[in-house]
Design a protein around this motif. Structure first.
Motif, mmCIF file in Angstrom:
data_model
loop_
_atom_site.group_PDB
_atom_site.id
_atom_site.type_symbol
_atom_site.label_atom_id
_atom_site.label_comp_id
_atom_site.label_asym_id
_atom_site.label_seq_id
_atom_site.Cartn_x
_atom_site.Cartn_y
_atom_site.Cartn_z
ATOM 1 N N TYR A 1 0.636 -1.289 -0.022
ATOM 2 C CA TYR A 1 -0.112 -0.013 -0.150
ATOM 3 C C TYR A 1 0.817 1.337 -0.209
ATOM 4 O O TYR A 1 0.510 2.224 -0.758
ATOM 5 C CB TYR A 1 -0.993 -0.131 1.291
ATOM 6 N N HIS B 1 3.844 1.519 -1.089
ATOM 7 C CA HIS B 1 4.944 1.320 -2.127
ATOM 8 C C HIS B 1 6.358 1.170 -1.533
ATOM 9 O O HIS B 1 7.079 2.130 -2.056
ATOM 10 C CB HIS B 1 4.725 2.495 -3.185
ATOM 11 N N HIS C 1 -3.086 4.500 -6.920
ATOM 12 C CA HIS C 1 -2.045 3.578 -6.671
ATOM 13 C C HIS C 1 -1.265 3.118 -8.042
ATOM 14 O O HIS C 1 -0.051 2.917 -8.343
ATOM 15 C CB HIS C 1 -2.487 2.418 -5.813
#
Length: 777
Positions: free
Chosen positions: A114, A116, A747
């Motif tokens: 989440y 990254h 995302h």
């Protein structure tokens, strides 16, 4: 602990005979090593294949050395990303049973995806240094022990003892049992001086072998919060009707053994902690464990004491200011199941509790639950993820939940529980506005040309508090004595050479100090611009307010509580003294606003309430409302009613008006309307892309590359702009704000940046990604 090996370094050189690639393996594993790497593939030698388990530590070869990592996944060799011929074997398995539970591993894996970040950075959050390294010194040593000696009853004293043996036996017979270190000290009967004597360990071993004494080694657990000191056990009080209703709902969720999140909104003093205690008592009765997160380390000792009074020694504490050894001891108690409740700030979320029943975030609205360095996670969101993986309930408690948390309730992702009244029908504090544009103020005792930040109205009410033998809290969210120091000759501010920020003058230290990088210099240093040596000290911090109050209220016992004075044991002592009535007025920053319970406090003063409104981000209004509401809630929690005086130049601002009215519903309604117009959370999703470089023009050039490419693909981009503090510790920072209506869209754009654009940044640049940012400075 479940450790099988304590003797080898986590980064020792490789034993070449064991590490040839191309061996035939019966199984493969994916191992995560703390640091900026994802899971790596290794083979499992035949002799270890029956011992591998997900969540166990292993020692693996990496970059020419052996490192400690965690087994993330077990797979057949042909299912691994690495070709079988290139696999290297794990060196050893360090645990007989898993150190981490499945829910903790799922939480860490989600965090890496989440936010990254590499999986190794996520593992770093949960695996402290004492569990990564096995050769550490001093207080970081994983296990600390002491040697003790004791007499043997019925012993006939030999006559052929040497002088040292006679001295040892005299002390042992006199005291019965004592530490070996005490044997090496004795008080001279003539002078009273403490003297040291040599007592070789071999002498003690020889005496033990001859049956003259008992000698043994005992483990010592470090005690950072006085957790071995006795605590008077309390009896659970009768709950109010609102507490009972909230508890009944939470118990129903817990008994269902299904994941639920509940937002418990209760006004300050409504007894949320007692609801937590009853809920956790139920969890313990059915064999579950509990995790309680607080926003500040300063709150940990108070809560630990209260929980120990209810649950005894089943409570452990974890926080980042503990030494490696202290954390190791607390983790040992958790892993051995001696402790089934863990309390601490956001880092305690990763405690290896098994059979987790409940996670509580007290003061869930607080921004300190968001990590601002390394992997920038939010403890609230990861707590919900871990609770879901464990089939536990997550309780978000606050008097002022933020808009995102209220949206969870509105959208059905959380259950809303409400407590509108204080325990004992105590009234909320009466609030008064002091309009600094017209209010009479005291002169500044340190500069006769200026006025202080203390109004006459506040001073008069403080005098009344002293006369009645009560206590007061003064909130001013700026540290130091003078906020800015300016050259009288040229008007140039004295700035930090490493950060884009003015130095703050600290009078007791007689130093100018940067609150970002801790650079300091002598206040008498010549002006860098013109060489002048005369300076004006402008603005007031907590130190100046403390001294001002001492000047105008000479009988008052005034102390300060901020990051300059409240650290480690001194922080605990200051709070204990205030609670015991040894301090009349406590001046502090926002550390004082969170969750403290001081029954004698009847007056709270807020200086420059609008300070937070000047922050350059959309949360400024909400954070100001929360801070004023929370600190006001420290007043009137005992038998006497409370008052709060809010001094401000902006009394008409909605955040200040709603805070004075203690009207959370009205503020949330107003704030939600404002945010919906600009698609700010919870109506949209944000990420902050930060490009860093030693040269500003290179940082800006790199940020422009990212922004131009993102706009080409129709991403919603704001910037680039220099960060609020553009230079930090010698590095320039440039921000890009990335916005999206859907989380998946955001995302996807971040992954595209990492895959295709990060390599286009100028040489020497670094990209940092902050998903769901809280701080935009």
């Amino acid at each position: 602990m479940t450790s099988r090996s304590n003797s080898s370094s986590s980064k020792r050189p490789l034993a070449n005979a064991r590490l040839g690639p191309g061996q035939s393996f019966a199984a493969g594993v994916e191992v995560v090593v703390p640091g900026p790497t994802d899971a790596l593939s290794y083979g499992v030698p035949a002799g270890l294949v029956d011992k591998i388990q997900v969540g166990c530590r292993v020692r693996v070869p990496l970059r020419g050395r052996l490192h400690v990592g965690m087994i993330w996944r077990i797979a057949a060799v042909d299912e691994l990303d690495c070709p079988a011929a290139k696999l290297r074997p794990i060196d050893d398995i360090l645990d007989d049973s898993p150190l981490f539970t499945d829910d903790l591993l799922a939480c860490l894996d989600f965090a890496a995806r989440y936010y990254h970040s590499p999986q190794g950075m996520a593992l770093s959050l949960a695996l402290p240094g004492a569990l990564r390294h096995t050769e550490v010194q001093g207080d970081a040593a994983p296990i600390r022990t002491r040697w003790l000696v004791a007499r043997i009853d019925g012993l006939e004293r030999p006559t052929d003892l040497r002088a040292t043996e006679r001295r040892v036996l005299d002390q042992v017979l006199a005291k019965g049992e004592l530490e070996v270190s005490a044997l090496r000290r004795f008080v001279d009967p003539l002078t009273g001086a403490i003297k040291r004597i040599s007592v070789p360990h071999k002498t003690l071993e020889s005496m033990a072998e001859r049956g003259l004494i008992r000698l043994w080694e005992q483990r010592v657990r470090r005690d950072p919060l006085g957790m071995r000191s006795p605590v008077d056990r309390d009896n659970p009080p009768d709950l109010t009707s609102e507490q009972s209703q909230a508890l009944e709902r939470l118990l129903a969720f817990s008994k269902a053994e299904l994941y639920r999140t509940a937002v418990l909104r209760g006004v300050t003093g409504s007894g949320k902690t007692e609801v937590y205690l009853h809920l956790i008592a139920h969890c313990l009765e059915v064999g579950k464990t509990a995790l309680v997160l607080v926003p500040e380390i300063a709150l940990t000792p108070q809560l630990v004491y209260r929980f120990r009074a209810r649950f005894g020694d089943r409570v452990a504490a974890l926080h980042s200011q503990m030494s490696q050894g202290e954390r190791f001891d607390q983790l040992s108690r958790v892993l051995s199941k001696d402790a089934c409740i863990v309390i601490g700030p956001r880092s305690a979320l990763f405690a290896p509790l098994s059979n987790l029943g409940v996670i509580v975030l007290d003061e869930c609205h607080d921004g300190s639950f968001k990590q601002q360095t390394s992997l920038r996670y939010h403890a609230r969101d990861l707590a919900m993820v871990r609770a879901q993986a464990a089939g536990a309930i997550c309780v978000l408690g606050s008097a002022t939940p933020n808009c995102e948390e209220m949206a969870l309730v509105e959208r059905g992702r959380a259950h809303g529980l409400y407590m509108h009244h204080r325990v004992g029908d105590r009234r909320l504090p009466e609030a008064f506005t002091v309009d600094l544009r017209v209010a009479e103020r005291l002169p500044d005792p340190f500069d006769e040309r200026r006025l202080s930040l203390v109004s006459v109205a506040l001073k008069d009410n403080l005098q009344g508090v002293l006369t009645r033998g009560e206590q007061a809290i003064i909130l001013h969210n700026r540290r130091g004595f003078a906020v800015t120091v300016v050259c009288s000759s040229c008007g140039e501010a004295v700035d930090c050479p490493h950060c884009d920020i003015s130095l703050t003058y600290h009078q007791r230290q007689r130093r100018l100090r940067c609150h970002y990088c801790d650079y300091s210099q002598d206040p008498d240093t010549s002006c860098r611009a013109c060489g002048g040596r005369n300076f004006m000290r402008l603005g007031a911090g907590t130190e100046r307010i403390e001294e001002t109050l001492r000047e105008f209220l000479p009988s008052a016992r005034v102390e300060r509580f901020d990051r300059d004075t409240a650290n480690g044991q001194r922080m605990v002592e200051t709070l204990d003294r205030f609670r015991a009535g040894e301090i009349d007025i406590l001046v502090g920053t926002q550390m004082l606003a969170k969750g403290h319970d001081f029954p004698r406090v009847t007056l709270v003063g807020v200086l420059l309430a609008e300070t937070g409104l000047r922050m350059p981000h959309f949360r400024a209004s909400e954070q100001t409302f929360q801070l004023i509401t929370q600190v006001a809630g420290r007043a009137g929690r005992g038998d006497k009613p409370g008052q709060v005086y809010v001094q401000t130049y902006a009394p008409e601002h909605p955040a200040i008006r709603f805070a004075l009215a203690q009207d959370h519903d009205a503020f949330v309604e107003h704030e939600m309307k404002r945010r919906s117009l600009s698609a700010y959370p919870p109506f949209g999703y944000l990420a902050l892309l930060e490009v860093r470089h030693k040269r500003l023009e290179q940082a800006m050039a790199g940020a422009r590359v990212l922004a131009e490419h993102l706009r080409h693909f129709e991403a919603n981009v704001l910037g680039p702009v220099q960060a609020g503090v553009s230079k930090l510790k010698g590095i320039y920072r440039v921000h890009i704000q990335l916005r999206a209506k859907e989380r998946s869209e955001l995302h996807g754009q971040i992954r595209w940046v990492q895959t295709h654009l990060e390599s286009k940044l100028p040489t020497g640049s670094r990209l940092f990604i902050d998903v769901d940012p809280v701080d935009f400075a």
